[in-house]
Scaffold this motif. Structure first.
Motif, short mmCIF file in Angstrom:
data_model
loop_
_atom_site.label_atom_id
_atom_site.label_comp_id
_atom_site.label_asym_id
_atom_site.label_seq_id
_atom_site.Cartn_x
_atom_site.Cartn_y
_atom_site.Cartn_z
N THR A 59 -1.84 -1.69 -2.94
CA THR A 59 -1.41 -1.62 -1.69
C THR A 59 -1.69 -3.17 -1.24
N ILE A 61 -1.10 -6.28 2.10
CA ILE A 61 -0.69 -6.18 3.53
C ILE A 61 -0.22 -7.72 3.69
N GLY A 65 0.76 -8.03 9.09
CA GLY A 65 -0.11 -6.90 9.25
C GLY A 65 0.84 -5.40 8.78
N ASP A 66 2.14 -5.84 8.10
CA ASP A 66 2.77 -4.59 7.45
C ASP A 66 2.19 -4.35 6.11
N ILE A 67 2.02 -2.92 5.79
CA ILE A 67 1.56 -2.39 4.79
C ILE A 67 2.51 -1.89 4.06
#
Length: 155
Positions: A59, A61, A65-67
């Motif tokens: 994952t 980030i 702040g977009d994941i």
């Protein structure tokens, strides 16, 4: 008896694999990307064997702040080498030391599998490689059958 039985030292082996890398995918887009992959296999009339395997790679980030998430879609195919211009090809995927859970049930409750795996790793002082493999045996809106393999870091 526990609903989700955890087993150790399971091995995942895939042979003659077609692989599609998906990088920076939002969680909402994964189903669409899987459908595109399956449609491409159909259009090319690829003779596959075994279920679709989704490898979770990590994952990310962003500073905003977009994941996003990185995945590999894996499927075993006869004559897999003839598709080297359309897909990445891998002769063998071998994960010898995995923690394993088999799940059958409501797809809305599948999140309990990952929670149980996380807890099992914590309670048994195991370290994950950061990857996980989801083997999609049956998938419908009401009922799924799925095997989960999470490789253990070997020291």
């Amino acid at each position: 008896m526990a609903k989700l039985e955890v087993l150790e030292n399971k091995k995942l082996v895939l042979k003659n694999v077609l692989k599609k890398e998906l990088r920076g995918i939002s969680f909402e887009d994964i189903d669409q990307q899987i459908n595109k992959f399956a449609n491409r296999l159909d259009i090319l009339k690829v003779q596959t064997f075994g279920p679709l395997v989704i490898k979770f790679c990590g994952t990310n980030i962003s500073e905003e702040g977009d994941i996003t998430t990185d995945y590999d879609l894996l499927i075993q195919a006869h004559d897999y080498r003839q598709y080297k211009n359309q897909f990445d090809i891998v002769e063998k995927v071998d994960c010898p030391h995995c923690v394993y859970i088999h799940y059958e049930g409501n797809p809305l409750e599948i999140n309990f599998v990952n929670s149980k795996l996380d807890l099992y790793f914590y309670e048994n002082d195991l370290e994950s490689t950061g990857e996980s493999y989801t083997v999609c045996i049956h998938d419908s809106e009401e009922y799924v059958i799925t095997d989960f393999f999470r490789p253990v870091m070997q020291l």
